[in-house]
Design an enzyme around this catalytic site. Structure first.
Site, short mmCIF file in Angstrom:
data_model
loop_
_atom_site.label_atom_id
_atom_site.label_comp_id
_atom_site.label_asym_id
_atom_site.label_seq_id
_atom_site.Cartn_x
_atom_site.Cartn_y
_atom_site.Cartn_z
CD GLU A 1 76.98 -42.93 -48.40
OE1 GLU A 1 77.08 -42.20 -49.39
OE2 GLU A 1 76.43 -44.05 -48.42
CE LYS B 1 66.54 -62.02 -46.00
NZ LYS B 1 66.86 -62.92 -44.88
CG ASP C 1 66.56 -60.10 -42.84
OD1 ASP C 1 67.71 -59.75 -43.16
OD2 ASP C 1 66.17 -61.28 -42.90
CG HIS D 1 80.37 -37.84 -50.63
ND1 HIS D 1 80.30 -39.09 -50.10
CD2 HIS D 1 79.21 -37.66 -51.32
CE1 HIS D 1 79.15 -39.65 -50.46
NE2 HIS D 1 78.48 -38.80 -51.20
#
Length: 363
Positions: A48, A179, A255, A350
């Site tokens: 991005e 997670k 991670d 963007h």
């Protein structure tokens, strides 16, 4: 009928391969606080491309403030939950009491599994005949996933041998919680709990962010607080912590799946007589400077450049990394909210960086 040749088999995978993600260093940003006092660029690995200039804008603002971004490390603990089964809630309740009465004994068992793991505490939850135990550990400079699981495995075996009326359920019981976005992580924290804050003068808000403190505070309330409430968010009220965290995690060998709980957090914005007080609280920063993934050449170079490879007391390098992660999140969060106070600014950015030349020079 014409026979078609068999499809070509893909080449055998090499023992070690890599997915190339564009990485840029942005900044410098200025950080102070109880875990780090520094001026440094930070690495962001992301597809991005508008994220780089967005974080860079927040970083430039931090350099104009004497203290920069003050990052306060509030707490640190890695967790692993286990499940044991009993025949009744009464037996599970008695077992829970027995576990808490053996806390010092359990600390000795924990130390036998690692030089760095320390048992900080145990929390329990009973559901019928099921007893969930949430062990909390300090893990030095490691994020601590494997260290906590190894210790929990030893603790579980010890409890099964010494506490009557219980039997093995699971080494992982989803009460950690690893997670997954859960209320317990937002309330109790998992990993390193850091608040990053900054006080930006009114003229800087106007010149660099092209808005006002009042507009940002108003948008934060309406979007991050009310909007997230209506969406059913879990202990979280922010615009896009996950963007900065994923980019930072990938660049520093973390991670990446831990951005699920890591992106839980609360943005606070307040108009202080025209000046902008802005903070980001992240209770679940799971980062480390040693352990799996940290031996890769680019990660080693990145951590060294961030000052996280110095000879410091155990835990201090990881705390520094957590402070830099939180400060990076603040830079991107601040920049995005400021942009969203102005109609059309977000989309223009963007379009410029994703469809123009802004993504052609990633390194």
């Amino acid at each position: 009928m014409t026979l078609q040749p068999p499809p070509t088999k893909p080449p055998a995978p090499s023992a070690v391969s890599a997915a190339r993600v564009p990485l840029r260093w942005v900044g410098p940003l200025r950080v102070s606080g109880n875990a780090a006092t520094t001026e440094t660029e930070v690495p962001l690995a992301t597809y991005e491309s508008p994220l780089w200039p967005s974080v860079a804008r927040g970083a430039r603002i931090s350099m104009t403030v004497e203290e920069g971004i003050k990052a306060t490390l509030v707490d640190e603990r890695m967790t692993r939950s286990v499940l044991v089964e009993a025949d009744s809630a009464e037996t599970a309740f008695a077992a829970a009491h027995a576990v808490h009465s053996r806390l010092e004994e359990l600390r000795v068992v924990t130390r036998s599994t690692s030089r760095y793991a320390e048992l900080l505490g145990v929390r329990d939850e009973i559901a019928g005949p099921l007893l969930f135990l949430r062990f909390e550990f300090s893990t030095g400079d490691a994020a601590g996933h494997n260290m906590a699981t190894l210790a929990a495995d030893a603790l579980l075996g010890h409890l099964l041998a010494h506490v009557p009326g219980i039997r093995y359920g699971s080494i992982s019981a989803n009460y950690c919680t690893d997670k997954k976005a859960t209320a317990i992580n937002g309330i109790l924290g998992r990993g390193r709990n850091v608040t990053a804050e900054i006080l930006i003068p009114q003229h800087t808000v106007a010149q660099s962010l092209h808005t006002t403190a009042a507009k940002i505070a108003r948008l934060n309330t309406h979007k991050n607080l009310v909007g997230t409430l209506l969406a059913g968010g879990i202990r979280s009220a922010n615009a896009h912590y996950a963007n900065m965290l994923l980019a930072f995690y990938l660049a520093t060998g973390q991670d990446a799946a831990n951005i699920v709980e890591g992106s839980q957090g609360v943005t606070f914005a307040e108009d202080r007589d025209g000046d902008l007080y802005f903070s980001c609280t992240l209770p679940n920063l799971i980062v480390g400077t040693i352990g799996n993934g940290k031996a890769l050449d680019f990660v080693e170079e990145t951590l060294r450049a961030l000052g996280c490879r110095k000879d410091r007391p155990v835990g201090h390098n990881a705390r520094r990394l957590a402070a830099l992660a939180a400060a990076t999140v603040l830079c991107g969060e601040l920049s995005l909210l400021a942009a969203q106070t102005n109609p059309g600014e977000l989309m223009r950015a963007h379009t410029r960086f994703e469809r123009g030349n802004g993504d052609r020079h990633a390194s």
